[in-house]
Motif scaffolding. Structure first.
Motif, PDB file in Angstrom:
ATOM      1  N   GLU A  72      26.380  78.811  26.579  1.00 58.65           N
ATOM      2  CA  GLU A  72      27.026  80.125  26.408  1.00 58.65           C
ATOM      3  C   GLU A  72      28.108  80.026  25.339  1.00 58.65           C
ATOM      4  O   GLU A  72      28.220  80.878  24.456  1.00 58.65           O
ATOM      5  CB  GLU A  72      27.656  80.602  27.721  1.00 58.65           C
ATOM      6  CG  GLU A  72      26.656  80.888  28.826  1.00 58.65           C
ATOM      7  CD  GLU A  72      27.325  81.412  30.096  1.00 58.65           C
ATOM      8  OE1 GLU A  72      28.333  82.130  30.001  1.00 58.65           O
ATOM      9  OE2 GLU A  72      26.826  81.095  31.193  1.00 58.65           O
ATOM     10  N   ARG A  95      38.350  83.628  34.542  1.00 53.04           N
ATOM     11  CA  ARG A  95      38.851  82.414  33.873  1.00 53.04           C
ATOM     12  C   ARG A  95      38.769  82.503  32.357  1.00 53.04           C
ATOM     13  O   ARG A  95      39.575  81.897  31.650  1.00 53.04           O
ATOM     14  CB  ARG A  95      38.091  81.188  34.397  1.00 53.04           C
ATOM     15  CG  ARG A  95      36.681  81.152  33.920  1.00 53.04           C
ATOM     16  CD  ARG A  95      35.842  80.022  34.472  1.00 53.04           C
ATOM     17  NE  ARG A  95      34.454  80.378  34.172  1.00 53.04           N
ATOM     18  CZ  ARG A  95      33.412  79.701  34.522  1.00 53.04           C
ATOM     19  NH1 ARG A  95      33.553  78.584  35.221  1.00 53.04           N
ATOM     20  NH2 ARG A  95      32.201  80.099  34.211  1.00 53.04           N
ATOM     21  N   GLY A  96      37.747  83.184  31.843  1.00 49.18           N
ATOM     22  CA  GLY A  96      37.727  83.452  30.402  1.00 49.18           C
ATOM     23  C   GLY A  96      37.298  82.294  29.525  1.00 49.18           C
ATOM     24  O   GLY A  96      37.732  82.204  28.376  1.00 49.18           O
ATOM     25  N   SER A  97      36.391  81.440  30.006  1.00 48.81           N
ATOM     26  CA  SER A  97      36.001  80.316  29.146  1.00 48.81           C
ATOM     27  C   SER A  97      35.187  80.795  27.941  1.00 48.81           C
ATOM     28  O   SER A  97      35.296  80.222  26.844  1.00 48.81           O
ATOM     29  CB  SER A  97      35.240  79.250  29.936  1.00 48.81           C
ATOM     30  OG  SER A  97      33.952  79.679  30.281  1.00 48.81           O
ATOM     31  N   ASN A  98      34.388  81.848  28.095  1.00 45.98           N
ATOM     32  CA  ASN A  98      33.680  82.387  26.924  1.00 45.98           C
ATOM     33  C   ASN A  98      34.658  83.030  25.951  1.00 45.98           C
ATOM     34  O   ASN A  98      34.487  82.920  24.731  1.00 45.98           O
ATOM     35  CB  ASN A  98      32.610  83.395  27.363  1.00 45.98           C
ATOM     36  CG  ASN A  98      31.329  82.694  27.768  1.00 45.98           C
ATOM     37  OD1 ASN A  98      30.603  82.174  26.918  1.00 45.98           O
ATOM     38  ND2 ASN A  98      31.064  82.654  29.063  1.00 45.98           N
ATOM     39  N   ILE A 104      27.404  88.504  27.463  1.00 45.33           N
ATOM     40  CA  ILE A 104      26.738  87.219  27.702  1.00 45.33           C
ATOM     41  C   ILE A 104      26.320  87.187  29.163  1.00 45.33           C
ATOM     42  O   ILE A 104      27.105  87.534  30.048  1.00 45.33           O
ATOM     43  CB  ILE A 104      27.646  86.018  27.350  1.00 45.33           C
ATOM     44  CG1 ILE A 104      26.948  84.680  27.614  1.00 45.33           C
ATOM     45  CG2 ILE A 104      28.970  86.038  28.108  1.00 45.33           C
ATOM     46  CD1 ILE A 104      26.561  83.932  26.411  1.00 45.33           C
TER      47      ILE A 104
HETATM   48  C1  GRF Z   1      29.746  83.442  32.499  1.00 45.19           C
HETATM   49  O1  GRF Z   1      28.796  82.645  33.144  1.00 45.19           O
HETATM   50  C2  GRF Z   1      29.102  84.624  31.854  1.00 45.19           C
HETATM   51  O2  GRF Z   1      27.808  84.371  31.398  1.00 45.19           O
HETATM   52  C3  GRF Z   1      29.046  85.621  32.979  1.00 45.19           C
HETATM   53  O3  GRF Z   1      30.230  85.423  33.702  1.00 45.19           O
HETATM   54  C4  GRF Z   1      30.697  84.100  33.488  1.00 45.19           C
HETATM   55  C5  GRF Z   1      32.078  84.240  32.940  1.00 45.19           C
HETATM   56  O4  GRF Z   1      32.721  83.006  32.779  1.00 45.19           O
HETATM   57  N1  GRF Z   1      28.863  86.953  32.460  1.00 45.19           N
HETATM   58  P1  GRF Z   1      34.011  82.886  31.881  1.00 45.19           P
HETATM   59  O5  GRF Z   1      35.040  83.870  32.462  1.00 45.19           O
HETATM   60  O6  GRF Z   1      33.634  83.250  30.473  1.00 45.19           O
HETATM   61  O7  GRF Z   1      34.451  81.476  32.012  1.00 45.19           O
END
Ligand code: GRF
Length: 203
Positions: free
Chosen positions: A176, A12-15, A110
């Motif tokens: 995060e 999904r790539g929320s980070n 992360i």
């Molecule tokens: C996050 O919880 C990150 O810490 C872990 O995988 C998840 C990725 O989520 N490594 P997103 O794709 O960034 O939404």
């Protein structure tokens, strides 16, 4: 000169979105040069492309069991795009020592737990099972051992009595999105020094 960052995603790539949004600020010391996915269907790719960011896919399935061949293909794309720093953001492939070595001191991850507790998957479920009262997330340099490496920033959140894995994950995810851009800014500005297992931030 701003450092050129590639963000590696699988889903999904929320980070990734949090990093892109932070990097849009004029004073941010890095720019997002590339979003790279190992899955052509990663939801985050469309979002990044809609923001005008260059996106690429290197599908690991095309390389069978040959991890290094997959990584050499990724490395070629990273080099073509003159990338300085790699941010893993929900990138779900184990990396070989060869690839990690290419990016020593220049690749961040992360992790949704307070390392060195809860390496690996299902961190929120495991934290609830153990009954811990404090949980959180960690940004660290990537080393060949998974979910290890010098820690740059961590954020802690309380575990509430009413939590299930989803509510706890949401509370951690918010943190995060706050600390990953901070850690990237510190690295891109040249403010981090690695001393053994410790990361020291210069003023
Ligand atoms: C996050 O919880 C990150 O810490 C872990 O995988 C998840 C990725 O989520 N490594 P997103 O794709 O960034 O939404």
């Amino acid at each position: 000169m701003k450092k050129r960052v590639a963000i590696l995603i699988s889903g999904r790539g929320s980070n990734m979105m949090a990093l892109v949004e932070a990097a849009a600020a004029p004073g941010f010391p890095a720019e997002v040069a590339l979003v790279l996915s190992n899955r052509p269907d990663a939801a985050g790719l469309d979002w990044a492309a809609s923001r005008g960011i260059r996106v690429a896919t290197v599908d690991h399935r095309a390389y069978g069991k040959d991890r290094e061949a997959f990584e050499r293909a990724m490395q070629a794309v990273l080099e073509e795009n003159a990338v300085d720093i790699v941010c893993l953001a929900g990138f779900m492939r184990v990396l070989t020592p060869w690839f990690v070595g290419q990016w020593a001191g220049r690749m961040l991850n992360i992790h949704p737990a307070l390392l060195p507790s809860y390496r690996g998957l299902h961190t929120h479920e495991r934290a609830l099972d153990d009954g811990v009262k404090v949980h959180g997330c960690t940004v660290h340099f990537v080393v060949p051992e998974m979910d290890a490496g010098p820690i740059i920033l961590q954020a802690a959140v309380p575990v509430e009595d009413a939590d299930d894995a989803a509510t706890l994950a949401a509370r951690v995810l918010k943190e995060e999105h706050r600390i990953y851009p901070q850690a990237l800014a510190l690295l891109a500005a040249g403010r981090l020094r690695i001393a053994g297992n410790r990361v020291l931030a210069k003023a």
